[in-house]
Design a protein around this motif. Structure first.
Motif, PDB file in Angstrom:
ATOM      1  N   SER A  75       1.999  -2.022  -2.124  1.00  0.00           N
ATOM      2  CA  SER A  75       1.222  -2.716  -3.153  1.00  0.00           C
ATOM      3  C   SER A  75       1.795  -2.566  -4.563  1.00  0.00           C
ATOM      4  CB  SER A  75      -0.228  -2.203  -3.145  1.00  0.00           C
ATOM      5  OG  SER A  75      -0.261  -0.830  -3.461  1.00  0.00           O
ATOM      6  N   VAL A  76       2.492  -1.459  -4.821  1.00  0.00           N
ATOM      7  CA  VAL A  76       2.942  -1.179  -6.189  1.00  0.00           C
ATOM      8  C   VAL A  76       4.212  -1.990  -6.514  1.00  0.00           C
ATOM      9  CG1 VAL A  76       3.861   0.677  -7.644  1.00  0.00           C
ATOM     10  CG2 VAL A  76       1.880   1.097  -6.182  1.00  0.00           C
ATOM     11  N   LYS A  77       4.212  -2.646  -7.695  1.00  0.00           N
ATOM     12  CA  LYS A  77       5.358  -3.507  -8.072  1.00  0.00           C
ATOM     13  C   LYS A  77       6.679  -2.759  -8.044  1.00  0.00           C
ATOM     14  CE  LYS A  77       3.483  -7.307 -10.798  1.00  0.00           C
ATOM     15  NZ  LYS A  77       2.086  -6.914 -11.183  1.00  0.00           N
ATOM     16  N   GLY A  78       6.674  -1.524  -8.575  1.00  0.00           N
ATOM     17  CA  GLY A  78       7.906  -0.732  -8.659  1.00  0.00           C
ATOM     18  C   GLY A  78       8.481  -0.353  -7.297  1.00  0.00           C
ATOM     19  N   MET A  79       7.732  -0.586  -6.229  1.00  0.00           N
ATOM     20  CA  MET A  79       8.176  -0.221  -4.876  1.00  0.00           C
ATOM     21  C   MET A  79       8.693  -1.439  -4.107  1.00  0.00           C
ATOM     22  SD  MET A  79       7.610   3.053  -3.805  1.00  0.00           S
ATOM     23  CE  MET A  79       7.708   4.303  -5.061  1.00  0.00           C
ATOM     24  N   GLU A 131      11.085  -4.750   2.730  1.00  0.00           N
ATOM     25  CA  GLU A 131      10.179  -5.484   1.841  1.00  0.00           C
ATOM     26  C   GLU A 131       8.725  -5.051   2.060  1.00  0.00           C
ATOM     27  OE1 GLU A 131      11.024  -7.129  -0.689  1.00  0.00           O
ATOM     28  OE2 GLU A 131      13.144  -6.968  -0.143  1.00  0.00           O
ATOM     29  N   GLN A 132       7.922  -5.299   1.030  1.00  0.00           N
ATOM     30  CA  GLN A 132       6.500  -4.976   1.134  1.00  0.00           C
ATOM     31  C   GLN A 132       5.769  -5.969   2.036  1.00  0.00           C
ATOM     32  OE1 GLN A 132       5.593  -5.080  -3.103  1.00  0.00           O
ATOM     33  NE2 GLN A 132       5.595  -2.848  -3.168  1.00  0.00           N
ATOM     34  N   ILE A 133       4.729  -5.483   2.702  1.00  0.00           N
ATOM     35  CA  ILE A 133       3.835  -6.328   3.495  1.00  0.00           C
ATOM     36  C   ILE A 133       2.422  -6.055   2.961  1.00  0.00           C
ATOM     37  CG2 ILE A 133       2.941  -6.839   5.811  1.00  0.00           C
ATOM     38  CD1 ILE A 133       5.581  -5.698   6.945  1.00  0.00           C
ATOM     39  N   PRO A 134       1.898  -6.940   2.091  1.00  0.00           N
ATOM     40  CA  PRO A 134       0.629  -6.640   1.405  1.00  0.00           C
ATOM     41  C   PRO A 134      -0.516  -6.293   2.365  1.00  0.00           C
ATOM     42  CG  PRO A 134       1.668  -8.566   0.442  1.00  0.00           C
ATOM     43  CD  PRO A 134       2.492  -8.215   1.642  1.00  0.00           C
ATOM     44  N   GLU A 135      -0.547  -6.914   3.536  1.00  0.00           N
ATOM     45  CA  GLU A 135      -1.638  -6.616   4.493  1.00  0.00           C
ATOM     46  C   GLU A 135      -1.637  -5.146   4.899  1.00  0.00           C
ATOM     47  OE1 GLU A 135       0.465  -9.096   4.761  1.00  0.00           O
ATOM     48  OE2 GLU A 135      -0.707 -10.952   4.961  1.00  0.00           O
ATOM     49  N   LEU A 136      -0.445  -4.542   4.915  1.00  0.00           N
ATOM     50  CA  LEU A 136      -0.375  -3.130   5.292  1.00  0.00           C
ATOM     51  C   LEU A 136      -1.052  -2.249   4.250  1.00  0.00           C
ATOM     52  CD1 LEU A 136       3.195  -2.556   6.782  1.00  0.00           C
ATOM     53  CD2 LEU A 136       0.993  -2.527   7.976  1.00  0.00           C
TER      54      LEU A 136
END
Ligand SMILES: N[C@@H](CCC(=O)N[C@@H](CS)C(=O)NCC(=O)O)C(=O)O
Length: 210
Positions: free
Chosen positions: A116-120, A132-137
């Motif tokens: 969720s964090v932009k810096g990540m 890559e990030q998966i927002p549902e997680l």
């Protein structure tokens, strides 16, 4: 002399710092500034190619790269006071609860935070490979953290500490997990009285601020 690679603000190395205080050990500590991505730079990335802290470098040059293996090593070399249990049952329960705290607590919090964090962005998983990030997680992680607070509360309704009646590395892991969950702005709610009473008891130990 062995040396601990640490980052003062990160949760996992705090588990090892707490064990050091509990055992009364004073060893050299070197900071790896995760905020500056020093974990991906030399010399650290050769010391721990997994690019995570904690890491414990032994006199032989050998490096242990996980808080569990480091705790096991310290326990073998400095057995007192025991942090990994004394009886066969207690030793087994320490392993069981550390595993649960890592899988259901730390992983869930990390899932929520790192997705969720932009810096990540591009750093959803630790280590040298970009994911890559998966927002549902992130959403699922928050739900799992709340559920796990309930699991801990139930366990601590029955026992003073997670592995039974003695403080252990399982309590260290769980205490650091509860702190870490503050990073995603979750904390046990007032109704979880057993978890909160246990947290206050652990917070009163000198190791809590390690
Ligand atoms: N299970 C490992 C986890 C280690 C870990 O994930 N450490 C984090 C800090 S809490 C880290 O080094 N992160 C590096 C990064 O975010 O790139 C352990 O307990 O040693």
């Amino acid at each position: 002399m062995m040396k601990l690679f640490d980052f003062a603000l990160a949760p996992s190395p705090k588990r090892v710092r707490m064990i050091l205080v509990e055992k009364g050990l004073d060893i050299p500590i070197e900071q790896v500034d995760l905020s500056k991505k020093a974990q991906f730079e030399e010399p650290f990335k050769s010391i721990n190619p997994r690019c995570t802290v904690p890491a414990l470098q032994l006199d032989s040059g050998e490096v242990l790269c996980d808080s569990q293996s480091i705790t096991r090593y310290l326990e073998e070399v400095y057995p007192e006071p025991p942090m990994l249990g004394s009886t066969p049952l207690e030793k087994a329960l320490v392993v069981e609860w550390i595993t649960r705290v890592e899988q259901e607590g730390f992983m869930a919090t990390a899932e929520a935070f790192r997705n969720s964090v932009k810096g990540m962005k591009g750093s959803a998983i630790t280590g040298p490979v970009s994911y890559e990030q998966i927002p549902e997680l992130a959403e699922r992680g928050r739900a799992r953290v709340k559920d796990f607070f309930g699991v801990l509360n139930e366990r601590l309704a029955e026992h003073a500490f997670l592995a039974g009646e003695n403080f252990s590395a399982a309590d260290v892991a769980a205490f650091v997990f509860v702190e870490f969950s503050g990073w995603i702005k979750l904390q046990p709610d007032e109704g979880l009285t057993h978890l909160l009473a246990w947290r206050d008891a652990v917070a009163a130990r000198p190791s809590a601020t390690a």
